[in-house]
Design a protein around this motif. Structure first.
Motif, PDB file in Angstrom:
ATOM      1  N   ALA A  41       0.829  -1.218   0.000  1.00  0.00           N
ATOM      2  CA  ALA A  41       0.000   0.000   0.000  1.00  0.00           C
ATOM      3  C   ALA A  41       0.863   1.268   0.000  1.00  0.00           C
ATOM      4  O   ALA A  41       0.369   2.359  -0.272  1.00  0.00           O
ATOM      5  N   ASN A 237      -4.108 -11.204   2.655  1.00  0.00           N
ATOM      6  CA  ASN A 237      -5.211 -11.451   1.715  1.00  0.00           C
ATOM      7  C   ASN A 237      -5.304 -12.907   1.266  1.00  0.00           C
ATOM      8  O   ASN A 237      -6.104 -13.242   0.411  1.00  0.00           O
ATOM      9  N   THR A 255      -7.085  -6.891   3.209  1.00  0.00           N
ATOM     10  CA  THR A 255      -5.855  -6.107   3.139  1.00  0.00           C
ATOM     11  C   THR A 255      -5.225  -5.979   4.532  1.00  0.00           C
ATOM     12  O   THR A 255      -5.927  -6.042   5.556  1.00  0.00           O
TER      13      THR A 255
END
Ligand code: CNA
Length: 280
Positions: A41, A237, A255
């Motif tokens: 991310a 995940n 996530t």
């Protein structure tokens, strides 16, 4: 385990029950074991995610197999492919994620026993986890050295080579060896600190695995060293390793940041972590 086997230490297998356990059982020794999924991310690709992972995007480099990129023997013959991609995984411009900051919050609250990381991006440090609570099991980009004589190589010259995708050559007279960041390649041993800290999972009162496929040994074995009756949490995940085989395993399949936010919310820490994350 089937749902009919009740957990030993948790009231149920949920993130909320983990938060109750942390808040009510005087939890003080939390061990985190994290990997590349925690940093995707932030914009850093992991290895194995289909489509976006580095291994998927290496075909253009003409390697014999994807792992060759991080094999010492291959690097010594042909270091150029590594320097073609190293710009992408170096994280100078990247910010830590909410998940990194949640781990730092455990530290601030005196609950962090150790954060074992496979990541080489040093985002844990940027998030405020101090060096004595970190085991960077696969090294970091902070320093670099010659693969023949071991001499160190200046940071500023290294930075230029990485940006220009050129292979740095050792500056020692008559050496000529290729210089490599001090990240651990396949074929190299892990730092002593990893082996010296490997007894900690066995005495932890909670184990949390985040963003790892648990496919690189010896790191992948760490979650199995957590005691049987101690809860283990997975934020990832996909389900990995031996997760799901113990009655006190709690799996958040989603996530990393989604799992970290759910845990922070259940603990009542969410706004503190969010504020700190936005401040970084
Ligand atoms: P991996 O094998 O690529 O596994 C990553 C795991 O995270 C997989 O299970 C993914 O499905 C999962 N995942 C990816 N993104 C997310 C997300 N946003 N939310 C939830 N799950 C996600 O990486 P490992 O760390 O397990 O493998 C070990 C290697 C990767 C180590 O040697 C590292 O040095 C190396 N690596 C590190 C970085 C980094 O430092 N950021 C980047 C790329 C590779």
């Amino acid at each position: 385990v089937g749902d009919d086997v009740p957990p030993a230490s948790l009231s149920e297998r949920s993130i909320e029950a983990v938060a109750d356990y942390i808040n009510n059982k005087n939890v003080r020794k939390v061990v985190f074991m994290v990997g590349a999924g925690m940093s995707t991310a932030s914009g850093i690709p992991d290895f194995r995610s289909p489509g976006t992972g580095l291994y998927h995007n290496l075909r253009k480099l003409g390697l014999p197999h994807p792992e060759a990129l991080f094999e010492l023997s291959y690097f010594k013959e042909n270091p150029q492919p590594f320097y073609n991609i190293t710009r992408e995984i170096q994280a100078d411009q990247c910010r830590p994620t909410f998940t990194h900051v949640l781990i730092a919050e455990f530290y601030k609250r005196g609950m962090l026993e150790m954060c074992f990381t496979q990541n080489i991006d040093a985002l844990e440090r940027k998030a405020g986890i101090p060096a004595d609570k970190l085991v960077e099991a696969h090294g970091s980009y902070a320093t670099q050295s010659c693969t023949i004589c071991g001499a160190s190589y200046p940071d500023d010259l290294m930075a230029v080579h990485v940006v220009e995708q050129r292979v740095p050559i050792c500056l020692e007279t008559n050496c000529g060896g290729y210089v490599k960041p001090d990240i651990v390649f396949f074929g190299q041993s892990l730092p002593d600190r990893f082996f010296n800290s490997r007894s900690l999972p066995a005495t932890a009162d909670l184990g949390i695995v985040i963003g790892s496929s648990l496919s690189v040994q010896p790191f992948a074995h760490l979650p199995d060293l957590i005691s049987q009756e101690i809860p283990r949490v997975l934020l990832n995940n996909q389900i990995v390793g031996s997760f799901g085989r113990r009655p006190d395993d709690v799996i958040f399949e989603g996530t990393c940041d989604g799992g970290a936010r759910a845990l922070a919310m259940a603990l009542g820490w969410h706004d503190d972590v969010e504020r700190e994350w936005l401040r970084l």
